[in-house]
Every structure is written in C-alpha cells, then in structure tokens.
Design an enzyme around this catalytic site. Structure first.
Site, PDB file in Angstrom:
ATOM      1  N   ARG A 125      42.323  39.204  26.481  1.00  0.00           N
ATOM      2  CA  ARG A 125      42.078  40.664  26.478  1.00  0.00           C
ATOM      3  C   ARG A 125      43.405  41.408  26.628  1.00  0.00           C
ATOM      4  O   ARG A 125      43.670  42.379  25.925  1.00  0.00           O
ATOM      5  CB  ARG A 125      41.118  41.008  27.610  1.00  0.00           C
TER       6      ARG A 125
ATOM      7  N   LYS B 146      31.700  48.061  32.205  1.00  0.00           N
ATOM      8  CA  LYS B 146      31.585  48.487  33.592  1.00  0.00           C
ATOM      9  C   LYS B 146      30.853  49.819  33.676  1.00  0.00           C
ATOM     10  O   LYS B 146      31.011  50.683  32.821  1.00  0.00           O
ATOM     11  CB  LYS B 146      32.978  48.604  34.229  1.00  0.00           C
TER      12      LYS B 146
ATOM     13  N   HIS C 129      40.587  36.566  30.129  1.00  0.00           N
ATOM     14  CA  HIS C 129      41.155  37.876  30.464  1.00  0.00           C
ATOM     15  C   HIS C 129      42.569  38.031  29.910  1.00  0.00           C
ATOM     16  O   HIS C 129      42.983  39.134  29.543  1.00  0.00           O
ATOM     17  CB  HIS C 129      41.155  38.090  31.976  1.00  0.00           C
TER      18      HIS C 129
ATOM     19  N   TYR D  48      49.283  48.298  29.927  1.00  0.00           N
ATOM     20  CA  TYR D  48      49.520  47.386  28.809  1.00  0.00           C
ATOM     21  C   TYR D  48      50.678  47.849  27.913  1.00  0.00           C
ATOM     22  O   TYR D  48      51.079  47.129  27.008  1.00  0.00           O
ATOM     23  CB  TYR D  48      48.258  47.278  27.936  1.00  0.00           C
TER      24      TYR D  48
ATOM     25  N   HIS E 227      38.129  51.452  29.089  1.00  0.00           N
ATOM     26  CA  HIS E 227      38.730  51.978  30.315  1.00  0.00           C
ATOM     27  C   HIS E 227      38.312  53.431  30.520  1.00  0.00           C
ATOM     28  O   HIS E 227      38.369  54.239  29.588  1.00  0.00           O
ATOM     29  CB  HIS E 227      40.261  51.917  30.236  1.00  0.00           C
TER      30      HIS E 227
ATOM     31  N   ARG F 208      35.785  41.957  27.796  1.00  0.00           N
ATOM     32  CA  ARG F 208      35.755  41.234  29.064  1.00  0.00           C
ATOM     33  C   ARG F 208      34.872  40.004  28.894  1.00  0.00           C
ATOM     34  O   ARG F 208      33.981  39.958  28.037  1.00  0.00           O
ATOM     35  CB  ARG F 208      35.189  42.119  30.178  1.00  0.00           C
TER      36      ARG F 208
END
Length: 329
Positions: free
Chosen positions: A279, A209, A276, A311, A302, A185
């Site tokens: 990514r 995150k 992004h 994806y 994730h 990210r």
C-alpha cells in the site's frame, strides 16, 4: 454479621464521628429502611469494579447505535477491558492520575500506541460526562504525545519487479498485483467478493475505516493476473481470495500476509514486505510519477490530507526533474 448489617454499622459510626449529637437508634432505623431496598455486593480486592463494567457496556451500546463499525467497537471493548483490569474503581472515582498511571505502566509502548489508548479513554469519559454519569471528564487534562514521524516503508521499482518474478503460482501473482494496484488495506481486500469486481471499469468498491465506501481501480496487469487466477478456480466460494486446499473458504488476513511473506522470502525481502508495505509502495511510486496528492488521498481512503503527505517523499532524481520543470527562469 451479614454484609448489610456491616455496612449499616459502618455508616452509623461514620455519621457519629461527623455529628456526635445524632440520635443513634433513629438514624440506624432510617438507614436500615433505605438500605433494605437495595441489593448490596462487596467488591473483592483485585476484581474489576462492576460499576465500571456496567458503564463500559452502556458506552459500547450507545456507540453501536451511532453506527460505529464492528472493528472500532471491538477495539473499544478490548482497550476499555484492559483499562478496567488495571484501574479497579467506580467510574466516578477514577482520576486523571489513574489514567496517567495506566498509560505509562508499560515503558516499551510506542507513542502511536499510547495515542490510540488515550483516544479511546477520552471518547469513553467524554461520553460519561455528557450523559452525566460523572461530574467532570478527567481526561481533559491529558494531552496526546507528539507524533513519532517515520517515513513509511516503500519498495523501489526494482524490488517490486523482484517480487513479481518470485511468484511461483498464478494465485500468488494475482494477490501481489491486486494489493499493489489498488493500494487497499489488508482488511479491505480480505472482504472482497468476486461479484464486487467491475470487469468493464476495472474497479471495485471497498469499505474502509469508519465504514466509508470508496472506489479503487485495478491496473491492466492486475486485472489480467486476477482473471487468470479466477478462471483456474473450480469452487463455488464467493470470496475473491480463498484457501489453496479444500474445503475452500475465504482466506484469512493472516493467510494473505503469509502468501506475501512467502514471495518476499524468496528474494530476501521478508523483513521489508507486507500487504501494508505494498500500500505504501502504491502511494509513493504513484506520487513520484506525478499523481495529484488529492487523488491519492481519495484512492487510499484517507480522511485527512496530512496522512497522505507522509507518502510524499520523492527521489533525488524526481526533485531535480521537478525543479527543472517548474522553475520560472
């Protein structure tokens, strides 16, 4: 008549309506004694209610003690401040209808944005209920809107090569290769320092995150261009990506986006390319090349495999190849 006397008078009138036979003077004297122990302030029309402001501050303090990241806390503060500006009530007086009104006031909001707003409100009011500041959580009746399923944008191999050829400086090429090869990210790359790079393993640790740490990797090509960029630098700044001119300092997230945008503009892809998107491109091309979904989930950071599945769009050629390879004749 001062504010305290006005409140006392209003309370006595209300009590007389409910209980006509009460002793007015006795009641008034008793209420006067009770109210004298409190500081009373009238909430002006259009102001955020101080009670709601206080509850928001208590909530943020509690979440900070729980170890939530500064990014998450900033998002909570921003969202709850906007909510308080619209719904000017005490926390205990806020109803489900108030939240529906707040979430639906801007008809142009995407479903994903509404879900994020609702998630913050649910977290806030659930906490208020658990701490017994309010009797019940008024967000329990609110359901999150359905997800707008959109396939992430990703570049083709040809478009990726076009970007590589459009780089005019060592710096630009290093930025492009690092973002693509690691699948990081923007915020994760922005925070990297030179000392974080493990040259021997061609890897680094990033904080994603939820303050979760993970290891990501550089390709041989990315490592080559990154080292080429680092060797030409003549500064003592610890940041991996720095400004082009003095005084040298960590390049902002917007600055990184601008550099990628400049590269994309040269080949007419300015409306399609961003950090992004690189990514997304990392995830899509790697999956198409046969990588396991679980591995990509770990590399992208994730928490749920469902996010990574977005994806898993493969080309017609790849589908044909998979069918031929795995079908039992």
């Amino acid at each position: 008549m001062n504010l305290g006397e006005k409140i006392l008078s209003d309370l006595v009138v209300a009590l007389i309506e409910l209980y006509p036979n009460i002793e007015v003077e006795t009641t008034k004297n008793k209420l006067s004694t009770v109210l004298s122990e409190y500081y009373i302030q009238k909430v002006k029309l259009g102001e955020v209610h101080p009670d709601l402001e206080d509850k928001i501050q208590l909530f943020i303090s509690a979440k900070r003690l729980e170890g939530l990241s500064s990014i998450t806390l900033d998002n909570y503060i921003l969202e709850l401040s906007m909510f308080a500006d619209v719904v000017k009530k005490k926390a205990e007086d806020i109803a489900t209808a108030d939240k529906r009104m707040y979430l639906s006031q801007d008809g142009s909001l995407k479903m994903s944005t509404i879900r994020k707003k609702l998630s913050v409100l649910k977290s806030f009011f659930s906490w208020l209920a658990s701490e017994e500041y309010i009797i019940r959580d008024p967000t329990t009746k609110l359901k999150a809107p359905k997800d707008e399923y959109r396939l992430p944008k990703a570049l083709s191999i040809e478009e990726l090569e076009m970007l590589r050829e459009a780089c005019e400086t060592v710096r630009q090429r290093a930025f492009l290769e690092v973002l693509y090869a690691t699948g990081c990210r923007l915020s994760e790359v922005y925070a990297l320092n030179i000392a974080d790079i493990n040259q021997q393993n061609r890897s680094t640790l990033v904080i994603g995150k939820g303050d979760k740490q993970r290891e990501v990797y550089f390709s041989i090509r990315a490592m080559y261009h990154l080292n080429k960029y680092l060797k030409q630098r003549e500064d003592d700044c610890k940041a991996l990506m720095i400004t082009e001119r003095k005084p040298y300092r960590r390049l902002s997230k917007r600055g990184i986006q601008r550099e990628i945008g400049m590269i994309a503009k040269k080949v007419g892809l300015q409306d399609k390319v961003s950090p992004h998107v690189l990514r997304h491109t990392f995830a899509t091309l790697t999956l198409n090349n046969g990588a396991e979904l679980v591995a990509i989930q770990e590399l992208l950071g994730h928490s749920s495999p469902d996010t990574t599945l977005r994806y898993a769009k493969i080309t017609h050629e790849r589908k044909r190849e998979q069918h031929k390879k795995y079908l039992i004749q």
